[in-house]
Write a protein that holds these residues in place. Structure first.
Motif, PDB file in Angstrom:
ATOM      1  N   LEU A 331      -3.696 -10.506   8.474  1.00 57.55           N
ATOM      2  CA  LEU A 331      -4.101 -10.792   7.339  1.00 57.55           C
ATOM      3  C   LEU A 331      -3.532  -9.864   6.415  1.00 57.55           C
ATOM      4  N   LEU A 332      -3.496  -8.516   6.412  1.00 58.30           N
ATOM      5  CA  LEU A 332      -3.006  -7.776   5.640  1.00 58.30           C
ATOM      6  C   LEU A 332      -1.522  -8.098   5.300  1.00 58.30           C
ATOM      7  N   ARG A 333      -0.853  -8.540   5.978  1.00 60.46           N
ATOM      8  CA  ARG A 333       0.866  -9.033   5.842  1.00 60.46           C
ATOM      9  C   ARG A 333       0.572  -9.924   4.964  1.00 60.46           C
ATOM     10  N   ARG A 334      -0.242 -11.104   5.101  1.00 62.27           N
ATOM     11  CA  ARG A 334      -0.214 -12.289   4.473  1.00 62.27           C
ATOM     12  C   ARG A 334      -0.688 -12.123   2.971  1.00 62.27           C
ATOM     13  N   CYS A 335      -1.532 -11.029   2.801  1.00 56.66           N
ATOM     14  CA  CYS A 335      -1.948 -10.836   1.830  1.00 56.66           C
ATOM     15  C   CYS A 335      -1.279 -10.055   0.712  1.00 56.66           C
ATOM     16  N   PHE A 336      -0.677  -8.668   1.284  1.00 59.04           N
ATOM     17  CA  PHE A 336      -0.071  -7.768   0.619  1.00 59.04           C
ATOM     18  C   PHE A 336       1.428  -7.438   1.029  1.00 59.04           C
ATOM     19  N   GLY A 337       2.109  -8.462   1.712  1.00 57.61           N
ATOM     20  CA  GLY A 337       3.728  -8.219   2.036  1.00 57.61           C
ATOM     21  C   GLY A 337       3.659  -7.957   3.440  1.00 57.61           C
ATOM     22  N   GLU A 338       4.902  -8.385   3.940  1.00 63.02           N
ATOM     23  CA  GLU A 338       5.103  -7.758   5.321  1.00 63.02           C
ATOM     24  C   GLU A 338       5.046  -6.315   5.618  1.00 63.02           C
ATOM     25  N   GLU A 339       5.039  -5.402   4.830  1.00 63.47           N
ATOM     26  CA  GLU A 339       4.705  -4.035   5.046  1.00 63.47           C
ATOM     27  C   GLU A 339       3.679  -3.473   4.173  1.00 63.47           C
ATOM     28  N   PRO A 340       2.805  -3.888   4.333  1.00 62.55           N
ATOM     29  CA  PRO A 340       1.434  -3.652   3.438  1.00 62.55           C
ATOM     30  C   PRO A 340       1.055  -2.174   3.312  1.00 62.55           C
ATOM     31  N   VAL A 341       1.269  -1.511   2.011  1.00 58.04           N
ATOM     32  CA  VAL A 341       1.056   0.069   2.134  1.00 58.04           C
ATOM     33  C   VAL A 341      -0.125   0.423   0.927  1.00 58.04           C
ATOM     34  N   LEU A 342      -0.916   1.442   1.257  1.00 56.47           N
ATOM     35  CA  LEU A 342      -1.653   1.812   0.189  1.00 56.47           C
ATOM     36  C   LEU A 342      -0.926   2.350  -0.799  1.00 56.47           C
ATOM     37  N   ARG A 343      -1.359   2.339  -2.232  1.00 57.74           N
ATOM     38  CA  ARG A 343      -0.730   2.870  -3.155  1.00 57.74           C
ATOM     39  C   ARG A 343      -1.465   3.489  -3.990  1.00 57.74           C
ATOM     40  N   PRO A 344      -1.050   4.466  -4.780  1.00 54.35           N
ATOM     41  CA  PRO A 344      -1.717   5.414  -5.829  1.00 54.35           C
ATOM     42  C   PRO A 344      -2.285   4.455  -6.888  1.00 54.35           C
ATOM     43  N   ALA A 345      -3.587   4.725  -7.478  1.00 53.94           N
ATOM     44  CA  ALA A 345      -3.659   3.655  -8.523  1.00 53.94           C
ATOM     45  C   ALA A 345      -3.019   3.476  -9.731  1.00 53.94           C
ATOM     46  N   ALA A 346      -2.318   4.620 -10.163  1.00 51.30           N
ATOM     47  CA  ALA A 346      -1.342   4.319 -11.175  1.00 51.30           C
ATOM     48  C   ALA A 346      -0.232   3.569 -10.930  1.00 51.30           C
TER      49      ALA A 346
END
Length: 432
Positions: A331-346
């Protein structure tokens, strides 16, 4: 006329085809659009559960009334998001705080049903921060409500509290160089019982559960035993943050939900630079000693948690937790790309996904949607990673429209609480 034997053979063939179809659908990662009322949602379909109910147990309908005591720094925001999305998919009413309370039910005051926005009453689901008060919650929630909460190992939790609330809790602000080691070396030097936000610096779990966080189990073992009994009388499940997926398996079994109902994205997580990679054993021991009431609660309910796992079948629960993790990754790959990563708010472009920051010294991470995508699947992905504040505001607007509440100034509560100690940071322009 077909014979009985021919009918049985035909039925067997149909059942086999159905099983094959379920297996194909279950193992597929194709998107699924599901209409439930007016709510459109999207999830990857899971294969059949590894932990089916006992054969002599009739199928239960999904339980729709849940009160979640959202404790602090225990992965509670992720559980809250699961409950918010479930409520939306089933058109349930979510209890939300009165605007004067901001996004918590006037915490740290004892919970009162008066703190609930009138457009969100009577509710089916409650999941925002509050200090537990059994009588007031039973006054608000319908009969048959299932109560659940979550605990975290006290040393890890205290490190998170110290980091997250360092600029707001006076006991933490007094510590030179914001040193956790210095605080735990002599906590009485910095701590003042009863001052503003003191509960974040001493036995926070006990306080959230409605207990007296100044009591010491070493001096009064009966108090801890009594608090444990009170929690056990009310809460049908006490989840453990360190075993989050196993906790969700027990939750979905308790509520007769599908495993798809407890898929999640990790929310409100600190960046690696904002937390200790590991807590030295001496500090962990000191944290547990200072928070002895929390340690006693955690140790008891950690033990009861594993007894529940054993009762459900440990191998069965572990298989289902593994299935949940695999489905979550898809699900995370389909939603946020093949390499889903947590990002800083900025670095998060989507404003609805920018998490609030407790201070400039702590970075809270989040997900961002890929650019150039739209549609129902995108909306579901947005909700999956939506921070607490944005999702609470969205649900309040939606529920006010549903009950026909016109836009007007909200009535002011008597004796309003102090503002919540969290503020959003301004976005940093790109290139700075």
């Amino acid at each position: 006329m077909p014979t009985i034997l021919q009918r049985l053979q035909q039925a067997t063939k149909m059942m086999s085809r159905r099983k094959i179809l379920l297996l194909v659908l279950g193992c597929s990662t194709l998107s699924l659009l599901i209409h439930q009322g007016t709510q459109l949602s999207w999830y990857p379909k899971l294969f059949p559960l590894s932990c089916p109910p006992l054969q002599d147990s009739p199928p239960r309908p999904k339980h729709m009334t849940v009160a979640f005591l959202k404790t602090h720094k225990t992965a509670g925001t992720t559980v809250q998001n699961i409950l918010f999305r479930f409520a939306e998919r089933h058109n349930l009413t979510v209890a939300l705080p009165h605007p004067t309370c901001e996004h918590q039910f006037c915490y740290p005051r004892n919970f009162s049903a008066h703190f609930v926005h009138p457009a969100t009453r009577p509710p089916h689901v409650l999941a925002s921060h509050l200090r537990f008060d059994r009588a007031e919650l039973e006054r608000l929630m319908p009969p048959g409500t299932v109560y659940v909460t979550i605990l975290r190992e006290p040393a890890a939790m205290f490190e998170s509290l110290f980091s997250y609330y360092n600029q707001y809790c006076p006991a933490f602000r007094r510590v030179p160089n914001a040193s956790l080691e210095a605080f735990l070396h002599a906590p009485e030097t910095y701590y003042r019982a009863g001052e503003h936000f003191a509960m974040f610096a001493h036995n926070t779990l006990a306080y959230d559960l409605g207990g007296d966080n100044e009591r010491s189990p070493r001096e009064d073992a009966a108090y801890l035993a009594g608090l444990i009994r009170q929690v056990e009388e009310v809460f049908s499940l006490v989840m453990i943050a360190e075993y989050f997926d196993e906790s969700l398996v027990l939750l979905r079994r308790l509520l007769a939900w599908d495993l798809e109902d407890v898929l999640y994205a990790k929310l409100n997580a600190r960046a690696a630079s904002s937390r200790l990679a590991s807590i030295p054993a001496s500090l962990a021991q000191a944290a547990r000693a200072w928070n002895a009431l929390d340690a006693g609660l955690y140790d008891h309910f950690n033990a009861t948690f594993w007894r529940r796992v054993a009762h459900a079948g440990r191998a069965c629960v572990e298989r289902e937790a593994r299935e949940l993790r695999e489905a979550r990754e898809r699900l995370l790959r389909r939603c946020f790309g093949e390499e889903p990563v947590l990002r800083p708010a900025a670095q998060i472009r989507t404003k609805q996904l920018q998490p609030w920051q407790p201070s400039r010294k702590v970075d809270i991470m989040g997900y961002d949607l890929p650019s150039g995508v739209a549609g129902p699947a995108t909306e579901a992905c947005l909700k999956l990673a939506m921070p607490e504040v944005q999702y609470s505001n969205y649900l309040l607007r939606k529920q006010k429209r549903r009950v026909g509440v016109r836009a007007r100034p909200e009535p002011v509560l008597d004796n309003p609480p102090p503002p919540r100690p969290i503020r959003a940071l301004p976005r940093i322009p790109q290139g700075h």
